[in-house]
Design an enzyme around this catalytic site. Sequence first.
Site, PDB file in Angstrom:
ATOM      1  N   GLY A 127     -39.686 -35.091 -40.665  1.00 32.41           N
ATOM      2  CA  GLY A 127     -40.567 -34.556 -39.625  1.00 32.41           C
ATOM      3  C   GLY A 127     -40.018 -34.894 -38.252  1.00 32.41           C
ATOM      4  O   GLY A 127     -39.608 -36.021 -38.009  1.00 32.41           O
ATOM      5  N   ARG A 156     -36.286 -30.775 -44.601  1.00 36.13           N
ATOM      6  CA  ARG A 156     -36.454 -31.667 -45.751  1.00 36.13           C
ATOM      7  C   ARG A 156     -35.570 -31.063 -46.838  1.00 36.13           C
ATOM      8  O   ARG A 156     -35.567 -29.853 -47.036  1.00 36.13           O
ATOM      9  CB  ARG A 156     -37.917 -31.720 -46.181  1.00 36.13           C
ATOM     10  CG  ARG A 156     -38.849 -32.193 -45.032  1.00 36.13           C
ATOM     11  CD  ARG A 156     -40.170 -32.693 -45.553  1.00 36.13           C
ATOM     12  NE  ARG A 156     -41.186 -32.837 -44.511  1.00 36.13           N
ATOM     13  CZ  ARG A 156     -41.385 -33.921 -43.774  1.00 36.13           C
ATOM     14  NH1 ARG A 156     -40.608 -34.975 -43.921  1.00 36.13           N
ATOM     15  NH2 ARG A 156     -42.356 -33.980 -42.877  1.00 36.13           N
ATOM     16  N   ASP A 192     -38.726 -42.729 -43.255  1.00 34.19           N
ATOM     17  CA  ASP A 192     -38.242 -43.479 -44.418  1.00 34.19           C
ATOM     18  C   ASP A 192     -37.511 -42.612 -45.443  1.00 34.19           C
ATOM     19  O   ASP A 192     -36.577 -43.074 -46.097  1.00 34.19           O
ATOM     20  CB  ASP A 192     -39.344 -44.335 -45.056  1.00 34.19           C
ATOM     21  CG  ASP A 192     -40.499 -43.499 -45.561  1.00 34.19           C
ATOM     22  OD1 ASP A 192     -40.538 -42.291 -45.265  1.00 34.19           O
ATOM     23  OD2 ASP A 192     -41.368 -44.059 -46.257  1.00 34.19           O
ATOM     24  N   THR A 198     -40.101 -41.242 -36.050  1.00 40.80           N
ATOM     25  CA  THR A 198     -41.268 -40.660 -36.721  1.00 40.80           C
ATOM     26  C   THR A 198     -42.526 -41.015 -35.940  1.00 40.80           C
ATOM     27  O   THR A 198     -42.623 -42.126 -35.415  1.00 40.80           O
ATOM     28  CB  THR A 198     -41.414 -41.161 -38.173  1.00 40.80           C
ATOM     29  OG1 THR A 198     -42.735 -40.821 -38.649  1.00 40.80           O
ATOM     30  CG2 THR A 198     -41.246 -42.653 -38.316  1.00 40.80           C
ATOM     31  N   ASP A 206     -45.231 -41.606 -37.232  1.00 44.06           N
ATOM     32  CA  ASP A 206     -46.113 -42.397 -38.107  1.00 44.06           C
ATOM     33  C   ASP A 206     -46.069 -43.906 -37.830  1.00 44.06           C
ATOM     34  O   ASP A 206     -46.969 -44.633 -38.246  1.00 44.06           O
ATOM     35  CB  ASP A 206     -45.748 -42.164 -39.583  1.00 44.06           C
ATOM     36  CG  ASP A 206     -45.906 -40.703 -39.986  1.00 44.06           C
ATOM     37  OD1 ASP A 206     -46.654 -39.974 -39.309  1.00 44.06           O
ATOM     38  OD2 ASP A 206     -45.268 -40.287 -40.976  1.00 44.06           O
ATOM     39  N   ASP A 248     -44.295 -46.171 -39.222  1.00 42.71           N
ATOM     40  CA  ASP A 248     -44.473 -46.817 -40.532  1.00 42.71           C
ATOM     41  C   ASP A 248     -43.181 -47.369 -41.120  1.00 42.71           C
ATOM     42  O   ASP A 248     -43.079 -47.569 -42.330  1.00 42.71           O
ATOM     43  CB  ASP A 248     -45.077 -45.801 -41.519  1.00 42.71           C
ATOM     44  CG  ASP A 248     -44.168 -44.592 -41.728  1.00 42.71           C
ATOM     45  OD1 ASP A 248     -43.214 -44.411 -40.957  1.00 42.71           O
ATOM     46  OD2 ASP A 248     -44.420 -43.817 -42.671  1.00 42.71           O
ATOM     47  N   ARG A 279     -49.322 -39.907 -42.352  1.00 46.36           N
ATOM     48  CA  ARG A 279     -48.977 -39.983 -43.784  1.00 46.36           C
ATOM     49  C   ARG A 279     -49.779 -41.116 -44.436  1.00 46.36           C
ATOM     50  O   ARG A 279     -50.996 -41.082 -44.364  1.00 46.36           O
ATOM     51  CB  ARG A 279     -47.465 -40.191 -43.950  1.00 46.36           C
ATOM     52  CG  ARG A 279     -46.946 -39.601 -45.263  1.00 46.36           C
ATOM     53  CD  ARG A 279     -45.472 -39.825 -45.389  1.00 46.36           C
ATOM     54  NE  ARG A 279     -44.707 -38.929 -44.562  1.00 46.36           N
ATOM     55  CZ  ARG A 279     -44.368 -37.693 -44.927  1.00 46.36           C
ATOM     56  NH1 ARG A 279     -44.735 -37.221 -46.084  1.00 46.36           N
ATOM     57  NH2 ARG A 279     -43.668 -36.924 -44.129  1.00 46.36           N
TER      58      ARG A 279
HETATM   59  O1  F6P Z   1     -44.009 -37.965 -41.088  1.00 45.04           O
HETATM   60  C1  F6P Z   1     -44.469 -37.225 -40.016  1.00 45.04           C
HETATM   61  C2  F6P Z   1     -45.588 -36.309 -40.428  1.00 45.04           C
HETATM   62  O2  F6P Z   1     -46.013 -35.586 -39.298  1.00 45.04           O
HETATM   63  C3  F6P Z   1     -46.782 -36.985 -41.105  1.00 45.04           C
HETATM   64  O3  F6P Z   1     -47.608 -37.610 -40.169  1.00 45.04           O
HETATM   65  C4  F6P Z   1     -47.397 -35.832 -41.844  1.00 45.04           C
HETATM   66  O4  F6P Z   1     -48.124 -36.273 -42.955  1.00 45.04           O
HETATM   67  C5  F6P Z   1     -46.201 -35.023 -42.264  1.00 45.04           C
HETATM   68  O5  F6P Z   1     -45.133 -35.383 -41.398  1.00 45.04           O
HETATM   69  C6  F6P Z   1     -46.392 -33.541 -42.228  1.00 45.04           C
HETATM   70  O6  F6P Z   1     -45.239 -32.962 -42.731  1.00 45.04           O
HETATM   71  P1  F6P Z   1     -44.909 -31.404 -42.647  1.00 45.04           P
HETATM   72  O7  F6P Z   1     -44.607 -31.087 -41.208  1.00 45.04           O
HETATM   73  O8  F6P Z   1     -43.724 -31.248 -43.520  1.00 45.04           O
HETATM   74  O9  F6P Z   1     -46.129 -30.690 -43.102  1.00 45.04           O
END
Ligand code: F6P
Length: 319
Positions: free
Chosen positions: A11, A72, A103, A125, A127, A129, A171
């Site tokens: 992300g 991803r 991560d 990120t 997050d 985390d 997340r």
């Molecule tokens: O890891 C960053 C994040 O924005 C999280 O907070 C969230 O759960 C996820 O990515 C959303 O991912 P995507 O953009 O692939 O839906």
Amino acid sequence: MKKIGVLTSGGDAPGMNAAVRAVVRKALYHGIEVAGIYHGYQGLIEGNIEDLGAGDVGDIIQRGGTALYSARCPEFKTDAGQQKAIEQLKKRGIEGLVVIGGDGSYRGALALTEKGFPCIGVPGTIDNDIPGTDYTIGFDTALNTVIECIDKIRDTATSHERSFIIEVMGRDAGDLALWAGLAGGAETIIIPEVPNDIDGLVKRLEQGHERGKKHSIIIVAEGVMSAGELAKLLLEKADIETRVSVLGHIQRGGSPTARDRVLASQLGAKAVEVLMENRGGVAIGIRNHMVVDYDLKDVFNKEHKADLSMYTLSKELSI
Ligand code: F6P
């Protein structure tokens, strides 16, 4: 090291561009060439790689998102995918790789390092985390975006004397919800790190109402449940009506704050310094305002802990 690569993965997060700029400029300053890998690990496997000059990273320090794009990539989780990636890097004379991401991206960096290709992880990120670093690039900007939203929602919550549930990203981590809840003066914060107590929440809302509180802000971290689910529970259990707001990907965009730009510049530059020492399998972070480097494996052996004293404080302040 004569040439290094840099990619962003997972992300996106505000400040990733500032980190890319720091990696490129720091390396060039020391006479090391830099290749930009586009679209994360997917682009690496496919050879979507171009040399970058100082001018190529001009005018991006203030921009959200990532100029290197992100993706991803399930193929990269396989042994064959990782071998292809290493071949692409070697073909271009790249000797070390800086991976900016969360991560999942670190897992990829560790896999390549274990296959003999030195990688450095830079935490990017929203997050917050990643174990081993107090802050990740993008967290501060996302936090400020959330606060801006909470303040706006509070205006209408006050006018209409309503309760709002605001769902925040993160997340499995509660940092964004926790910090936003404390900074936004939320009445209640619901995060994965604290056992969920719906009955307690109902009691608090009812007590507040009895004391004359006409509106309230409840922040729920996406890692616990959705705002919609919580609204349904409150209605069914206690006939409490709420309005719901899911902030979603707005939290990932926007121009990075000064704090994120500084952090990204420091961490990106440190990653290059570590590669210049011919070290790989290293994570970069910030602890107690000091830039640190540590074993990439620690990210997976250790746990990120939210600061629960903030949770207690928020409860004390939102009586
Ligand atoms: O890891 C960053 C994040 O924005 C999280 O907070 C969230 O759960 C996820 O990515 C959303 O991912 P995507 O953009 O692939 O839906």
